[in-house]
Design a protein around this motif. Structure first.
Motif, mmCIF file in Angstrom:
data_model
loop_
_atom_site.group_PDB
_atom_site.id
_atom_site.type_symbol
_atom_site.label_atom_id
_atom_site.label_comp_id
_atom_site.label_asym_id
_atom_site.label_seq_id
_atom_site.Cartn_x
_atom_site.Cartn_y
_atom_site.Cartn_z
ATOM 1 N N TYR A 139 86.049 -49.021 -65.468
ATOM 2 C CA TYR A 139 86.280 -47.806 -66.245
ATOM 3 C C TYR A 139 85.214 -46.768 -65.915
ATOM 4 N N THR B 126 86.000 -42.990 -66.775
ATOM 5 C CA THR B 126 86.180 -41.810 -67.615
ATOM 6 C C THR B 126 86.867 -42.205 -68.913
ATOM 7 N N TYR B 127 86.408 -41.641 -70.005
ATOM 8 C CA TYR B 127 86.976 -41.901 -71.328
ATOM 9 C C TYR B 127 87.393 -40.584 -71.973
ATOM 10 N N GLN B 128 88.523 -40.602 -72.672
ATOM 11 C CA GLN B 128 88.981 -39.441 -73.420
ATOM 12 C C GLN B 128 88.732 -39.694 -74.907
ATOM 13 N N ILE B 129 88.093 -38.749 -75.555
ATOM 14 C CA ILE B 129 87.845 -38.842 -76.996
ATOM 15 C C ILE B 129 88.772 -37.851 -77.696
ATOM 16 N N ASN C 61 92.111 -39.000 -84.195
ATOM 17 C CA ASN C 61 93.092 -40.025 -84.546
ATOM 18 C C ASN C 61 94.322 -39.337 -85.126
ATOM 19 N N ASP D 11 87.597 -42.255 -87.542
ATOM 20 C CA ASP D 11 86.823 -41.947 -86.340
ATOM 21 C C ASP D 11 87.758 -41.590 -85.195
ATOM 22 N N VAL E 148 88.660 -43.491 -78.723
ATOM 23 C CA VAL E 148 88.035 -43.471 -77.410
ATOM 24 C C VAL E 148 88.968 -44.216 -76.458
ATOM 25 N N PRO F 220 89.992 -45.160 -72.590
ATOM 26 C CA PRO F 220 89.626 -45.179 -71.154
ATOM 27 C C PRO F 220 90.795 -44.678 -70.325
ATOM 28 N N SER F 221 90.592 -43.621 -69.555
ATOM 29 C CA SER F 221 91.702 -43.001 -68.839
ATOM 30 C C SER F 221 91.584 -43.105 -67.321
#
Length: 302
Positions: free
Chosen positions: A122, A124-127, A130, A137, A140, A142-143
């Motif tokens: 992994y 890159t992560y996209q935040i 919700n 929260d 998160v 993983p993209s």
């Protein structure tokens, strides 16, 4: 000990690529014949799988996630130019005995050590908020993953082959194999999926029994029975069942040569089972299955 009964073979393959430079792949094999009809051999060899262009500079789009109120999130596996060669060191030990002119037994054991094996890390992560509970929260997700070499794999097993020429024109052959696969990730690896098909995608037990019978000079009847144990998982998917149950199959072939250049044959596959799955494809929702089948064939040689 006669020199004719002991043979040592040493060799190497040399390969050069633009991605990894020179790869040296040596091999050593020792063969010993202690008595007529008995052979013992062992070998150690090293092989390299060099990176492909895709693993060095490619990109694969693997999916798209749609959530309410959130921009579409795309998933990809990309190359960052740092993927290296994967290496295999293979150890083999074998024993063959031929107690009579019509019987033989082969036993071999192997251990394959794969180092620097491919992993998908992994990167890159996209935040995102919700969408189902704005007060919760953020999610998160993983993209993006990148090709890397943070996996070690070891496979080991045993293979047996028994051969018996019952009478002139009739031969029985039986095989059995046992295989286990274990994986080990580097401490900093984020790849949690690759080990699943590696450890669960190969059958632990396989066995076959084959009869090859020349009824007479112009007629042959072959019968082949196979058993394969279950597979825990065959793909990287974490959302669907891709296991395969154990299965057996019986196949038969009858051939007749009315003339030397003409062969007529009738073949039956999976005779005692309507259908069964043998594998689940990575990107296919519907699994393909092997069905019972019967077909005739005419072969003419000119």
């Amino acid at each position: 000990m006669s020199e004719e009964n002991l043979r040592l073979t040493i060799g190497s393959k040399f390969e050069r690529t633009d991605f990894t430079g020179v790869e040296i792949q040596p091999s050593v094999k020792l063969l010993w014949i202690p008595a007529p009809g008995t052979t013992i051999w062992g070998s150690v060899s090293r092989a390299a799988r060099t990176p492909s262009a895709m693993e060095q500079r490619g990109s694969i789009s693997t999916g798209l996630l749609l959530l309410p109120g959130v921009d579409p999130i795309s998933f990809s596996n990309d190359a960052d130019g740092n993927f290296e060669s994967e290496y295999l060191t293979a150890y083999e030990l074998g024993f063959r005995i031929q107690p009579t002119e019509t019987t033989s037994l082969d036993i071999s054991a192997f251990y394959n050590d794969y180092s620097n094996a491919a992993s998908y890390e992994y990167n890159t992560y996209q935040i995102v908020p919700n969408p189902y509970d704005p007060a919760a929260d953020p999610l998160v997700i993983p993209s993006q993953t990148v090709f890397d070499n943070k996996m070690d794999v070891a496979s080991k097993g045993v293979e047996l082959v028994a051969d018996w020429r019952v009478v002139s024109g009739w031969r029985l052959q039986s095989t059995y194999s046992y295989l286990t696969v274990d994986t080990q990730r580097d401490a900093d690896s984020t790849d949690v999926f690759s080990r699943v098909p590696l450890e669960g995608g190969s059958p632990e037990h396989q066995a076959t029994l084959r009869s090859i019978h020349d009824i007479k000079e112009s007629m042959t009847f072959d019968l082949w029975m196979q058993y394969v144990s279950s597979l825990d998982s065959t793909t990287l998917s974490a959302t669907r069942d891709d296991s395969i149950g154990e299965y057996s199959s019986v196949n038969a072939r009858f051939a007749w040569l009315p003339k030397k250049n003409i062969e007529l044959s009738l073949v039956g596959r999976n005779l005692f089972d309507n259908r069964h799955p043998e594998f689940v494809g990575e990107y296919y929702i519907l699994r393909s299955e092997v069905e019972r089948s019967l077909y005739a064939q005419v072969k003419v040689e000119f």
